[in-house]
Design a protein around this motif. Structure first.
Motif, PDB file in Angstrom:
ATOM      1  N   ILE A 132      11.643  -1.484  -2.846  1.00  0.00           N
ATOM      2  CA  ILE A 132      11.257  -2.403  -3.915  1.00  0.00           C
ATOM      3  C   ILE A 132      10.975  -3.792  -3.352  1.00  0.00           C
ATOM      4  CG2 ILE A 132      12.124  -3.606  -5.969  1.00  0.00           C
ATOM      5  CD1 ILE A 132      13.638  -0.996  -6.655  1.00  0.00           C
ATOM      6  N   GLU A 133      11.792  -4.211  -2.378  1.00  0.00           N
ATOM      7  CA  GLU A 133      11.628  -5.534  -1.779  1.00  0.00           C
ATOM      8  C   GLU A 133      10.498  -5.575  -0.752  1.00  0.00           C
ATOM      9  OE1 GLU A 133      13.106  -8.247  -2.677  1.00  0.00           O
ATOM     10  OE2 GLU A 133      14.389  -7.272  -4.167  1.00  0.00           O
ATOM     11  N   GLY A 134       9.888  -4.430  -0.481  1.00  0.00           N
ATOM     12  CA  GLY A 134       8.741  -4.398   0.428  1.00  0.00           C
ATOM     13  C   GLY A 134       9.103  -4.479   1.890  1.00  0.00           C
ATOM     14  N   ARG A 135      10.287  -4.044   2.256  1.00  0.00           N
ATOM     15  CA  ARG A 135      10.659  -4.037   3.666  1.00  0.00           C
ATOM     16  C   ARG A 135       9.944  -2.884   4.345  1.00  0.00           C
ATOM     17  NH1 ARG A 135      15.763  -4.840   0.996  1.00  0.00           N
ATOM     18  NH2 ARG A 135      16.416  -7.017   1.197  1.00  0.00           N
ATOM     19  N   SER A 136       9.060  -3.186   5.264  1.00  0.00           N
ATOM     20  CA  SER A 136       8.181  -2.173   5.859  1.00  0.00           C
ATOM     21  C   SER A 136       8.952  -1.091   6.601  1.00  0.00           C
ATOM     22  CB  SER A 136       7.173  -2.840   6.812  1.00  0.00           C
ATOM     23  OG  SER A 136       7.851  -3.549   7.840  1.00  0.00           O
ATOM     24  N   SER A 137      10.128  -1.437   7.137  1.00  0.00           N
ATOM     25  CA  SER A 137      10.893  -0.459   7.911  1.00  0.00           C
ATOM     26  C   SER A 137      11.369   0.710   7.060  1.00  0.00           C
ATOM     27  CB  SER A 137      12.105  -1.124   8.569  1.00  0.00           C
ATOM     28  OG  SER A 137      12.975  -1.662   7.581  1.00  0.00           O
ATOM     29  N   ALA A 138      11.355   0.529   5.741  1.00  0.00           N
ATOM     30  CA  ALA A 138      11.835   1.589   4.863  1.00  0.00           C
ATOM     31  C   ALA A 138      10.743   2.571   4.466  1.00  0.00           C
ATOM     32  CB  ALA A 138      12.440   0.977   3.597  1.00  0.00           C
ATOM     33  N   GLY A 139       9.506   2.294   4.860  1.00  0.00           N
ATOM     34  CA  GLY A 139       8.368   3.051   4.370  1.00  0.00           C
ATOM     35  C   GLY A 139       8.443   4.551   4.562  1.00  0.00           C
ATOM     36  N   ARG A 140       8.967   4.998   5.705  1.00  0.00           N
ATOM     37  CA  ARG A 140       9.020   6.435   5.965  1.00  0.00           C
ATOM     38  C   ARG A 140      10.434   6.877   6.345  1.00  0.00           C
ATOM     39  NH1 ARG A 140       4.473   9.148   6.449  1.00  0.00           N
ATOM     40  NH2 ARG A 140       5.404  10.645   7.886  1.00  0.00           N
ATOM     41  N   SER A 141      11.401   6.280   5.698  1.00  0.00           N
ATOM     42  CA  SER A 141      12.791   6.543   6.061  1.00  0.00           C
ATOM     43  C   SER A 141      13.224   7.943   5.660  1.00  0.00           C
ATOM     44  CB  SER A 141      13.716   5.524   5.394  1.00  0.00           C
ATOM     45  OG  SER A 141      13.513   4.243   5.944  1.00  0.00           O
ATOM     46  N   ARG A 142      13.941   8.586   6.562  1.00  0.00           N
ATOM     47  CA  ARG A 142      14.585   9.867   6.291  1.00  0.00           C
ATOM     48  C   ARG A 142      16.037   9.713   6.745  1.00  0.00           C
ATOM     49  NH1 ARG A 142      10.132   9.602   4.917  1.00  0.00           N
ATOM     50  NH2 ARG A 142       8.421  11.093   5.093  1.00  0.00           N
ATOM     51  N   ILE A 143      16.954   9.631   5.818  1.00  0.00           N
ATOM     52  CA  ILE A 143      18.356   9.372   6.139  1.00  0.00           C
ATOM     53  C   ILE A 143      19.145  10.668   6.009  1.00  0.00           C
ATOM     54  CG2 ILE A 143      20.438   8.125   5.459  1.00  0.00           C
ATOM     55  CD1 ILE A 143      18.605   5.877   4.454  1.00  0.00           C
ATOM     56  N   ALA A 144      19.856  11.038   7.073  1.00  0.00           N
ATOM     57  CA  ALA A 144      20.697  12.234   7.069  1.00  0.00           C
ATOM     58  C   ALA A 144      22.153  11.815   7.173  1.00  0.00           C
ATOM     59  CB  ALA A 144      20.322  13.156   8.217  1.00  0.00           C
ATOM     60  N   ILE A 145      22.994  12.356   6.310  1.00  0.00           N
ATOM     61  CA  ILE A 145      24.417  12.030   6.274  1.00  0.00           C
ATOM     62  C   ILE A 145      25.212  13.240   6.740  1.00  0.00           C
ATOM     63  CG2 ILE A 145      26.343  11.408   4.757  1.00  0.00           C
ATOM     64  CD1 ILE A 145      24.210   9.989   2.992  1.00  0.00           C
ATOM     65  N   GLU A 146      26.116  13.023   7.674  1.00  0.00           N
ATOM     66  CA  GLU A 146      26.872  14.140   8.240  1.00  0.00           C
ATOM     67  C   GLU A 146      27.960  14.614   7.285  1.00  0.00           C
ATOM     68  OE1 GLU A 146      28.438  13.622  12.108  1.00  0.00           O
ATOM     69  OE2 GLU A 146      26.503  13.157  13.046  1.00  0.00           O
ATOM     70  N   PRO A 147      28.094  15.927   7.121  1.00  0.00           N
ATOM     71  CA  PRO A 147      29.193  16.484   6.331  1.00  0.00           C
ATOM     72  C   PRO A 147      30.447  16.628   7.185  1.00  0.00           C
ATOM     73  CG  PRO A 147      27.778  18.243   7.070  1.00  0.00           C
ATOM     74  CD  PRO A 147      27.176  16.965   7.615  1.00  0.00           C
TER      75      PRO A 147
END
Length: 349
Positions: A313-328
């Motif tokens: 929403i804030e237009g931070r370019s680094s977030a454009g193609r983010s894929r976040i994986a959280i370890e179980p």
């Protein structure tokens, strides 16, 4: 009672209380960096003392933001989606945002389009889509959305920014735990075929076996319900004595059904068959026996999803193609103790 006590406090009231200008209060509320710490503290203290609440409608006219996030979800009666939805609402509230939720019976291009239209009419700054089914992921990829979107539960192959628990890793942890305990093969009760999380858990189970040089047996399939686990457990009970000593079940509720079916068939858990589930639902430690399972951190899923959406929403370019994986995390309980092959001694308990 004075007139000022009859109405809610305004930004001007806060400014007078703190001894600063209206503009300074606005900067503090907008988290502007060019405010001295002492001044910021004084303004925040005045806000708390007076119980001031921002007028979201007026703020929206100035910032073009509504401070509202949309969530599109289905299957919210299931533990995973319900827990994720609750975590998203908690995380959004912590960031000062309201959540507008649209619950759908199924996620298709048509239903998603209608949901987006409803959220657009209501005014949202961005949307999080709980899209655990493959069909929902495909539908989401086809939409041209008027605001940023983050997908949850879509797996690593999502075409939009996403936050996911690493389901494949969780399955590897569960299967590896059983292999390390001495089981020569691990059977699998999988979730519904259209669910990406079920598919990823099957991939992790199969990979762990193949890397150990073990041919994976044909997995059984359930629908996440205890009843489907019970029916699968009746079938699995027939394999006891023919090589079946361990089962990895794709969720805890199906594992509950498996445990009952095995018990009714005279099969002891874990002495005869070890069972591992997935999710770590609150009841799992009270199963008979308490269930070894894979815990998903839904609180972190919610927090990271909201943070990623706000970045977009804030237009931070680094977030454009983010894929976040959280370890179980593997949680070991009494449904699996170190396996002792026949003739190796007496199991504990």
């Amino acid at each position: 009672m004075t007139h000022s006590q009859l109405r809610p406090p305004t930004m001007a009231d806060v400014a007078r209380q703190a001894g600063v200008s209206h503009q300074t209060v606005s900067r503090v509320l907008g988290d502007h960096p060019n405010v001295r710490d002492e001044t910021r503290t004084r303004v925040q203290r005045a806000i708390e003392e007076m119980g001031y609440r921002r007028n979201s409608s007026a703020r929206a006219l100035v910032t073009r933001r509504t401070q509202t996030l949309g969530v599109v979800a289905s299957n919210t009666t299931l533990y995973g989606p319900a827990s994720t939805l609750f975590a998203l609402e908690e995380a959004a509230l912590a960031e000062g945002y309201l959540v507008s939720t649209v619950s759908l019976r199924e996620l298709t291009v048509e239903t998603l389009s209608e949901a987006v239209d409803r959220l657009s009419d209501g005014g949202v700054d961005g949307v999080i889509a709980l899209a655990p089914q493959r069909s929902a992921v495909a539908a989401l990829a086809e939409l041209r959305l008027p605001f940023p979107v983050v997908a949850v539960g879509t797996g690593s192959g999502s075409e939009v920014p996403s936050v996911n628990v690493d389901q494949e890793l969780g399955a590897r942890l569960a299967t590896g735990h059983l292999l390390a305990a001495g089981h020569r093969k691990v059977w699998h009760l999988a979730g519904p075929e259209d669910w990406q999380e079920a598919a990823d858990r099957t991939v992790g189970w199969r990979a762990a076996l193949e890397e150990a040089g073990i041919e994976p047996p044909q997995p059984l399939r359930g629908d996440w319900s205890p009843l489907s686990g019970y029916r699968a457990g009746q079938e699995l009970a027939g394999w006891v004595g023919r090589g079946l000593t361990a089962v990895f079940v794709a969720n805890d509720q199906m594992a509950l059904g498996v445990l009952r079916a095995l018990r009714e068939a005279g099969v002891r858990t874990p002495q005869d068959v070890a069972v591992v589930g997935f999710d770590d639902i609150p009841e799992s430690e009270f199963f008979a026996p308490p269930l070894t399972t894979v815990r998903q951190d839904f609180t972190t899923v919610g927090r990271r999803s909201i943070a990623l959406l706000l970045d977009l929403i804030e237009g931070r370019s680094s977030a454009g193609r983010s894929r976040i994986a959280i370890e179980p995390q593997l949680v070991v309980r009494a449904s699996t103790f170190p396996y002792l092959p026949a003739g190796a001694g007496t199991p504990p308990g």
